[in-house]
Design a protein around this motif. Sequence first.
Motif, PDB file in Angstrom:
ATOM      1  N   UNK A  53      14.573   3.488  19.636  1.00 65.92           N
ATOM      2  CA  UNK A  53      14.865   4.203  20.881  1.00 65.92           C
ATOM      3  C   UNK A  53      14.388   3.364  22.075  1.00 65.92           C
ATOM      4  N   UNK A  54      15.310   3.091  22.993  1.00 64.49           N
ATOM      5  CA  UNK A  54      14.987   2.344  24.211  1.00 64.49           C
ATOM      6  C   UNK A  54      14.262   1.039  23.929  1.00 64.49           C
ATOM      7  N   UNK A  55      14.742   0.320  22.916  1.00 62.94           N
ATOM      8  CA  UNK A  55      14.238  -1.008  22.635  1.00 62.94           C
ATOM      9  C   UNK A  55      12.995  -1.085  21.778  1.00 62.94           C
ATOM     10  N   UNK A  56      12.487   0.070  21.333  1.00 60.79           N
ATOM     11  CA  UNK A  56      11.254   0.129  20.552  1.00 60.79           C
ATOM     12  C   UNK A  56      11.515   0.885  19.249  1.00 60.79           C
ATOM     13  N   UNK A  57      10.857   0.459  18.171  1.00 63.75           N
ATOM     14  CA  UNK A  57      10.966   1.187  16.910  1.00 63.75           C
ATOM     15  C   UNK A  57      10.215   2.509  17.054  1.00 63.75           C
ATOM     16  N   UNK A  58      10.948   3.594  16.966  1.00 61.11           N
ATOM     17  CA  UNK A  58      10.346   4.916  17.131  1.00 61.11           C
ATOM     18  C   UNK A  58       9.722   5.405  15.833  1.00 61.11           C
ATOM     19  N   UNK A  59      10.438   5.191  14.710  1.00 59.17           N
ATOM     20  CA  UNK A  59       9.922   5.643  13.418  1.00 59.17           C
ATOM     21  C   UNK A  59      10.666   4.937  12.292  1.00 59.17           C
ATOM     22  N   UNK A 374       0.252 -11.273  20.348  1.00 56.76           N
ATOM     23  CA  UNK A 374       1.257 -10.220  20.484  1.00 56.76           C
ATOM     24  C   UNK A 374       1.348  -9.388  19.205  1.00 56.76           C
ATOM     25  N   UNK A 375       0.254  -9.372  18.429  1.00 56.56           N
ATOM     26  CA  UNK A 375       0.302  -8.701  17.127  1.00 56.56           C
ATOM     27  C   UNK A 375       0.443  -7.187  17.225  1.00 56.56           C
ATOM     28  N   UNK A 376       0.258  -6.629  18.403  1.00 56.32           N
ATOM     29  CA  UNK A 376       0.426  -5.183  18.579  1.00 56.32           C
ATOM     30  C   UNK A 376       1.824  -4.798  19.051  1.00 56.32           C
ATOM     31  N   UNK A 377       2.692  -5.799  19.190  1.00 53.25           N
ATOM     32  CA  UNK A 377       4.056  -5.495  19.634  1.00 53.25           C
ATOM     33  C   UNK A 377       5.133  -6.276  18.883  1.00 53.25           C
ATOM     34  N   UNK A 378       4.761  -7.377  18.226  1.00 57.84           N
ATOM     35  CA  UNK A 378       5.734  -8.222  17.540  1.00 57.84           C
ATOM     36  C   UNK A 378       5.264  -8.550  16.120  1.00 57.84           C
ATOM     37  N   UNK A 379       6.219  -8.947  15.256  1.00 56.10           N
ATOM     38  CA  UNK A 379       5.873  -9.454  13.932  1.00 56.10           C
ATOM     39  C   UNK A 379       5.985  -8.452  12.805  1.00 56.10           C
ATOM     40  N   UNK A 380       6.082  -7.173  13.134  1.00 57.05           N
ATOM     41  CA  UNK A 380       6.173  -6.110  12.128  1.00 57.05           C
ATOM     42  C   UNK A 380       7.339  -5.189  12.465  1.00 57.05           C
ATOM     43  N   UNK A 381       7.773  -4.388  11.485  1.00 61.22           N
ATOM     44  CA  UNK A 381       8.712  -3.294  11.728  1.00 61.22           C
ATOM     45  C   UNK A 381       7.928  -1.998  11.585  1.00 61.22           C
ATOM     46  N   UNK A 382       7.287  -1.605  12.671  1.00 63.09           N
ATOM     47  CA  UNK A 382       6.425  -0.433  12.685  1.00 63.09           C
ATOM     48  C   UNK A 382       6.682   0.396  13.936  1.00 63.09           C
ATOM     49  N   UNK A 383       6.407   1.682  13.879  1.00 60.80           N
ATOM     50  CA  UNK A 383       6.553   2.512  15.082  1.00 60.80           C
ATOM     51  C   UNK A 383       5.722   1.949  16.236  1.00 60.80           C
ATOM     52  N   UNK A 384       6.323   1.902  17.415  1.00 61.36           N
ATOM     53  CA  UNK A 384       5.660   1.399  18.598  1.00 61.36           C
ATOM     54  C   UNK A 384       5.873  -0.083  18.834  1.00 61.36           C
ATOM     55  N   UNK A 385       6.466  -0.785  17.870  1.00 62.08           N
ATOM     56  CA  UNK A 385       6.708  -2.221  18.015  1.00 62.08           C
ATOM     57  C   UNK A 385       8.079  -2.474  18.643  1.00 62.08           C
ATOM     58  N   UNK A 386       8.191  -3.603  19.347  1.00 61.25           N
ATOM     59  CA  UNK A 386       9.474  -3.993  19.923  1.00 61.25           C
ATOM     60  C   UNK A 386      10.496  -4.143  18.798  1.00 61.25           C
ATOM     61  N   UNK A 387      11.700  -3.667  19.051  1.00 60.02           N
ATOM     62  CA  UNK A 387      12.746  -3.679  18.022  1.00 60.02           C
ATOM     63  C   UNK A 387      13.419  -5.046  17.951  1.00 60.02           C
ATOM     64  N   UNK A 388      12.707  -6.004  17.365  1.00 62.18           N
ATOM     65  CA  UNK A 388      13.263  -7.309  17.009  1.00 62.18           C
ATOM     66  C   UNK A 388      13.496  -7.264  15.507  1.00 62.18           C
ATOM     67  N   UNK A 389      14.754  -7.132  15.114  1.00 52.31           N
ATOM     68  CA  UNK A 389      15.091  -6.883  13.715  1.00 52.31           C
ATOM     69  C   UNK A 389      16.228  -7.811  13.303  1.00 52.31           C
ATOM     70  N   UNK A 390      16.092  -8.444  12.141  1.00 49.43           N
ATOM     71  CA  UNK A 390      17.178  -9.254  11.607  1.00 49.43           C
ATOM     72  C   UNK A 390      17.501  -8.797  10.185  1.00 49.43           C
ATOM     73  N   UNK A 391      18.690  -9.146   9.733  1.00 49.28           N
ATOM     74  CA  UNK A 391      19.099  -8.817   8.370  1.00 49.28           C
ATOM     75  C   UNK A 391      19.730 -10.034   7.718  1.00 49.28           C
TER      76      UNK A 391
END
Length: 429
Positions: A53-59, A374-391
């Motif tokens: 949601x709005x560029x961030x992983x919500x859940x 930036x470990x509190x915003x990047x590098x993981x797929x977790x709620x509250x993290x920036x939605x940088x996602x690849x497949x």
Amino acid sequence: MIKNTVLIIAIFLSFLSGGVQASETPGVTVIHAGMVLDTPGEKPTKKQTIIVRDGVIESVWEGYVSHTSIDENAKFIDLSNSFVMPGLMDMHVHLSMNLTLPKYQRVLPPAESLMGAIRGARHLLLSGFTTVRGAGDPAEVIFPLRDAINRGEFPGPRIFASGPIISREGGHGYGGCDGVESCRKTTRKRISDGADWIKIATSGSASDETGSADSASDMFYDEVRSVVETGQKLKTDVLVHATSTEGINIALQAGARSIDHSSYADKTSFALFRKKGAYMVPTTYVVDFLENNPTIREGLGDEQYERLSSVMRDIRKLPGLAWKAGVKLAIGTDAGHELSARHYREFVLYVESGVPAGEAIKAGTVNAAELLRQENSLGYLRPGYIADIIAIDGNPLEDITQLKHVSFVMKDGKVFKLNGEEVLTEAGF
């Protein structure tokens, strides 16, 4: 004058491109992911729903949840047959340069550098790299590009940029560091110009005499320490170009956060990396790069080329040796804006040197985020993290070469690549 000219060109290119954006502005996106590596370094999970949601992983939910039950206007993306993970990160790039050219031709005029950097940034993003660290580019090119990407005017990874390299006069860089006061002044100037990082050189390049294993450090301890202390006061970390053993160890003793290349790191170096909590960025792909680009030989004498070849042979083993010694690694390629395959190959070379695939991926995600603080915003797929996602179509934990086949890219919640195809506005470039 040069800086203004580059800015004018950037604005003009942005106008022509229609202010290139991703296909969708941030809203609500629901992703069904077949396999999810939400925490690199740990085991992946299966059949997850990622809500952005709005560029961030919500859940992140177990199982597949209907997108309409989340939001009737949500966009749905089906990655149920894909391996889904955080965006990749490259901690050593030179977007202003084409490094396939002979050494004496690599520094291009600012306008030409900018156009190449725009193209290279787009290529990097579509290859799955959502964050990079610019490790030594002209300020008039890299800072405007970083800012333009942040404003959404061009597609590209977010850039943490150092600007020009600080070195002793006549060293591997732009000078400005001869004595403690000189080093402090130049460091302050870099930061006031907009640098996110400070880059210094404590040795020459791999082809230089001052880059050999037993070469003396190009800078004194008090000079390096003055840069580190000045950076700390202004909340800016220091990365160091170092190949010689003494150049590496002096930089570690002085408190540098990362040592890039680290070609002739020894047991003392490994101990210092662990003690100081510093990161090694080996840039191993230069081995392949040397072998696959014969133009590199141009402009180098036989002795210079042999020194370069010697370093390249030794550095193949470095990531595995460092990992086994407990050194924190971060992926970095030393790539320019040439459209090469070296970015994914860095992961492959890590694995070939003895680093497990999961740890190599961790070096290019979690560790890189920590390096950047930036470990509190990047590098993981977790709620509250920036939605940088690849497949990826295949599983890179089983076959690391699958990282070459990135079929989906989302950065900041915006889709740039879907089903293997680039997704941009109708205007394009």
